[in-house]
Structures are given as structure tokens and as C-alpha cells.
Write a protein that holds these residues in place. Structure first.
Motif, short mmCIF file in Angstrom:
data_model
loop_
_atom_site.label_atom_id
_atom_site.label_comp_id
_atom_site.label_asym_id
_atom_site.label_seq_id
_atom_site.Cartn_x
_atom_site.Cartn_y
_atom_site.Cartn_z
N ALA A 18 -50.50 64.69 39.79
CA ALA A 18 -51.01 65.21 38.47
C ALA A 18 -50.92 64.60 37.34
O ALA A 18 -51.61 64.32 36.47
CB ALA A 18 -50.49 66.60 38.49
N MET A 19 -49.69 63.77 37.31
CA MET A 19 -49.12 63.05 36.09
C MET A 19 -50.47 61.83 35.79
O MET A 19 -50.57 61.64 34.95
CB MET A 19 -47.79 62.82 36.15
CG MET A 19 -46.88 63.73 36.01
SD MET A 19 -45.07 63.18 36.33
CE MET A 19 -44.88 61.83 35.00
N SER A 21 -53.33 61.56 37.28
CA SER A 21 -54.43 62.22 36.81
C SER A 21 -54.86 62.10 35.53
O SER A 21 -55.91 62.52 34.84
CB SER A 21 -54.73 63.56 37.70
OG SER A 21 -54.85 63.15 39.04
N SER A 22 -53.72 62.67 34.82
CA SER A 22 -53.77 62.83 33.26
C SER A 22 -53.96 61.68 32.57
O SER A 22 -54.07 61.69 31.18
CB SER A 22 -52.39 63.73 32.76
OG SER A 22 -51.46 62.90 32.60
N ARG A 23 -53.97 60.69 33.10
CA ARG A 23 -54.24 59.37 32.56
C ARG A 23 -53.24 58.90 31.49
O ARG A 23 -53.79 59.03 30.32
CB ARG A 23 -55.55 58.85 32.32
CG ARG A 23 -56.47 59.18 33.41
CD ARG A 23 -58.01 58.71 33.31
NE ARG A 23 -58.55 58.66 34.46
CZ ARG A 23 -59.84 58.01 34.49
NH1 ARG A 23 -60.38 57.55 33.70
NH2 ARG A 23 -60.33 58.02 35.71
N PRO A 24 -51.90 58.88 31.52
CA PRO A 24 -51.20 58.58 30.56
C PRO A 24 -51.39 57.31 29.87
O PRO A 24 -52.12 56.39 30.66
CB PRO A 24 -49.65 58.44 30.78
CG PRO A 24 -49.69 58.47 32.33
CD PRO A 24 -51.10 59.06 32.85
N HIS A 64 -57.35 56.47 39.57
CA HIS A 64 -57.19 56.41 38.29
C HIS A 64 -56.85 55.08 37.54
O HIS A 64 -57.12 54.93 36.44
CB HIS A 64 -56.40 57.68 37.94
CG HIS A 64 -56.89 58.95 38.12
ND1 HIS A 64 -57.91 59.38 37.52
CD2 HIS A 64 -56.41 59.76 39.06
CE1 HIS A 64 -58.05 60.54 37.95
NE2 HIS A 64 -57.28 60.94 39.02
#
Length: 116
Positions: A18-19, A21-24, A64
Motif C-alpha cells: 500500500a505504501m 502504491s501511494s507512490r511516495p 510502481h
């Protein structure tokens, strides 16, 4: 404390997809390091679903941050690593190719249509 270490590993493996996928903002910079750690991570605590959680995390990076992940996995294959690690890297590369090409989505649609 072994229980605490196990909980930390499990939490990281559960939250990482999830982290990613959030594309930091630092995803591209962190990808090679985290992919290397994941690829060489061993199931020291006999976690339930360890292999699946590890693969889900690696695939999140593959989807990603594909260029950085691919470059690192190819380098790992060429290094002096175990056969199991090489096979795991190849599995991720194959899964990445399927996911990025849309093949997985196509198969899911075909399965849904055949069930109707």
C-alpha cells in the motif's frame, strides 16, 4: 525480543504494498535498497503467508517503479547469489512483465466471462 521483531517484519510486509502504491516522492530512490532487502529476506519467524506477502511487496515495486526494480533484479541475478534468490528474481520479472502488459487483467476478464 523475538516477538517484537517478528511483529515488525510482519507489519512491514503487510503495509509495504500500500505504501509503494501511494507512490511516495522518494520511491525511485528507495527502490533498489528495499528490493534488495526484500529479495534476501528470510522467513526467520515462520510467519503465516510470508512468501505471499514478500512477493506482493516485490510486485508492488515492480509495478510502481519498474525500471529501478528491473535493473536491480537483473544485477542480482548476475551476482554471486543462491539459485533460489535468482529464481525468485526471475519470478518477479515474469510477474512484472505480465502485470505491465495487461495480461493478468485480460486473464481475469476471461475467467469472469467463462463463469457467466
Amino acid at each position: 525480543n523475538e516477538t517484537l521483531a517478528c511483529d515488525k517484519h510482519e507489519s512491514a510486509l503487510m503495509e509495504l504494498p500500500a505504501m509503494v502504491s501511494s507512490r511516495p516522492l522518494d520511491l525511485v530512490d528507495m527502490t533498489p535498497t528495499l528490493v534488495r532487502i526484500l529479495l534476501h529476506m528470510e522467513d526467520k519467524f515462520n510467519m503465516e503467508n510470508f512468501v505471499q506477502m514478500k512477493m506482493d511487496s516485490l510486485m508492488a515495486f515492480a509495478v510502481h517503479a519498474p525500471i529501478e526494480t528491473c535493473l536491480h533484479l537483473v544485477n542480482e541475478i548476475g551476482e554471486n547469489v543462491s539459485l533460489g534468490t535468482r529464481l525468485e528474481a526471475l519470478t518477479v520479472l515474469g510477474g512484472m512483465a505480465q502485470e505491465l502488459s495487461g495480461l493478468s487483467e485480460l486473464r481475469n476478464r476471461q475467467e469472469l466471462q467463462s463463469k457467466q
